[in-house]
Scaffold this active site. Structure first.
Site, PDB file in Angstrom:
ATOM      1  N   GLY A 132      -8.138   0.089  -5.226  1.00 33.21           N
ATOM      2  CA  GLY A 132      -9.358  -0.710  -5.372  1.00 33.21           C
ATOM      3  C   GLY A 132      -9.361  -1.955  -4.512  1.00 33.21           C
ATOM      4  O   GLY A 132     -10.286  -2.761  -4.595  1.00 33.21           O
ATOM      5  N   GLU A 140     -12.795   6.914  -6.114  1.00 35.12           N
ATOM      6  CA  GLU A 140     -11.444   7.415  -5.820  1.00 35.12           C
ATOM      7  C   GLU A 140     -10.829   8.084  -7.052  1.00 35.12           C
ATOM      8  O   GLU A 140     -10.193   9.131  -6.953  1.00 35.12           O
ATOM      9  CB  GLU A 140     -10.555   6.263  -5.342  1.00 35.12           C
TER      10      GLU A 140
HETATM   11  O1  LIG Z   1      -7.882   1.812  -2.963  1.00 37.87           O
HETATM   12  C1  LIG Z   1      -8.316   1.660  -1.854  1.00 37.87           C
HETATM   13  C2  LIG Z   1      -9.709   1.262  -1.586  1.00 37.87           C
HETATM   14  O2  LIG Z   1     -10.398   1.003  -2.779  1.00 37.87           O
HETATM   15  C3  LIG Z   1      -7.436   1.890  -0.673  1.00 37.87           C
HETATM   16  O3  LIG Z   1      -6.990   3.196  -0.688  1.00 37.87           O
HETATM   17  C4  LIG Z   1      -6.298   0.914  -0.765  1.00 37.87           C
HETATM   18  O4  LIG Z   1      -6.841  -0.396  -0.751  1.00 37.87           O
HETATM   19  C5  LIG Z   1      -5.292   1.079   0.366  1.00 37.87           C
HETATM   20  O5  LIG Z   1      -5.862   0.747   1.592  1.00 37.87           O
HETATM   21  P1  LIG Z   1      -5.010   0.687   2.944  1.00 37.87           P
HETATM   22  O6  LIG Z   1      -4.739   2.097   3.362  1.00 37.87           O
HETATM   23  O7  LIG Z   1      -5.924  -0.065   3.885  1.00 37.87           O
HETATM   24  O8  LIG Z   1      -3.750  -0.083   2.659  1.00 37.87           O
END
Ligand SMILES: O=C(CO)[C@H](O)[C@H](O)COP(=O)(O)O
Length: 280
Positions: A132, A140
């Site tokens: 999140g 998700e």
């Molecule tokens: O939960 C998410 C979005 O709501 C993303 O999957 C999480 O923030 C990870 O992002 P990143 O791959 O940029 O580290």
């Protein structure tokens, strides 16, 4: 984007309690930072291991690691993907799917998904995770739950023993706008997150608004409380006005972490830890 390569994984070599696998590094000719390279390695390895030829419905998560998932899927070729439909977890992944020329679908058309691949903000040793950071955790979680197999892909910073170790901004909570002040009060005075706050937008005045038109609260908890993520998740979810909590408990089959040295650590839901080593 790289041209297709042979599968990354070579046969597993068993060590004492960690399995070691050899892979051919896909990225040595690319101009990526160590961090980006680690995301790419995690994503490519996960796609190679979990997107099977027979899979027709594939969930695509959000964040900065997921574009490498799509990159690898595109490399499988137009023929492999022509019968497939890809389900996004939000605006970003929808754009990714469309711009990559993949078939777009939605979870109301395809409520059973073969495999969903998604990023994470932190993953603990039992594959509980915080999600999140990009405010997409409602969709998700729906796509994680709809999937026969849910796989996490992340860089080395996300691999922790206990949630809340490196991701300090707190548990993301999606709330309906009119209830946000009430939920904040509940978090401050009942649930035990005195620093919980409304997430504010950066290049817009006012709060972050999710793809579903809701607000996001970030609720930090102390280390002791974070050792029981299920209780935190369940308590917050019971608050009226909360739509979804960015704590996913025991949903993933495996989590792939790209490391700085070019290896990939795979944590499985049966407790196994596998080390995938790049051989060049
Ligand atoms: O939960 C998410 C979005 O709501 C993303 O999957 C999480 O923030 C990870 O992002 P990143 O791959 O940029 O580290």
């Amino acid at each position: 984007m790289n041209s297709p390569t042979a599968p990354l994984i070579r046969p597993i070599v068993q060590t004492r309690d960690i399995q070691t696998t050899k892979l051919v590094s896909p990225i040595k000719d690319q101009n990526l930072t160590v961090l980006e390279r680690s995301k790419q390695l995690a994503a490519w390895t996960a796609v190679d291991q979990h997107v099977k030829p027979e899979h027709r419905v594939i969930g695509i998560g959000s964040g900065s690691t997921v574009p490498y998932v799509v990159e690898r899927i595109v490399q499988l070729g137009a023929e492999a993907n022509e019968e497939r439909v890809f389900i996004p977890t939000g605006f970003q992944s929808k754009q990714l799917i469309v711009e990559s020329g993949l078939n777009l679908g939605d979870v109301d058309q395809f409520p059973t998904i073969d495999v969903t691949l998604d990023g994470a903000d932190e993953v603990d040793r039992e594959l509980n995770c915080i999600k999140g950071g990009g405010a997409c955790h409602l969709r998700e979680k729906v796509l994680a739950e709809a999937a026969n197999t849910f796989i996490l892909v992340a860089d080395y910073r996300k691999n922790v023993e206990h949630l809340g170790t490196t991701f300090k901004q707190g548990v993301p909570i999606e709330v309906v706008p009119f209830a946000y002040a009430k939920v904040l009060q509940n978090l401050h005075h009942i649930i035990g997150s005195p620093e919980a706050s409304l997430r504010m937008a950066v290049k817009k005045a006012g709060p972050v608004v999710s793809d579903n038109g809701n607000f996001i609260i970030d609720a930090p908890f102390d280390q002791e409380k974070m050792k029981d993520p299920f209780t935190i998740m369940a308590q917050i979810k019971m608050l009226t006005g909360v739509v979804e909590v960015g704590v996913f408990c025991h949903m993933a089959k495996a989590a792939y972490f790209g490391n700085q040295d070019g290896s990939v650590t795979i944590k499985w839901n049966d407790g196994r830890i596998e080390q995938v080593v790049a051989s060049q």
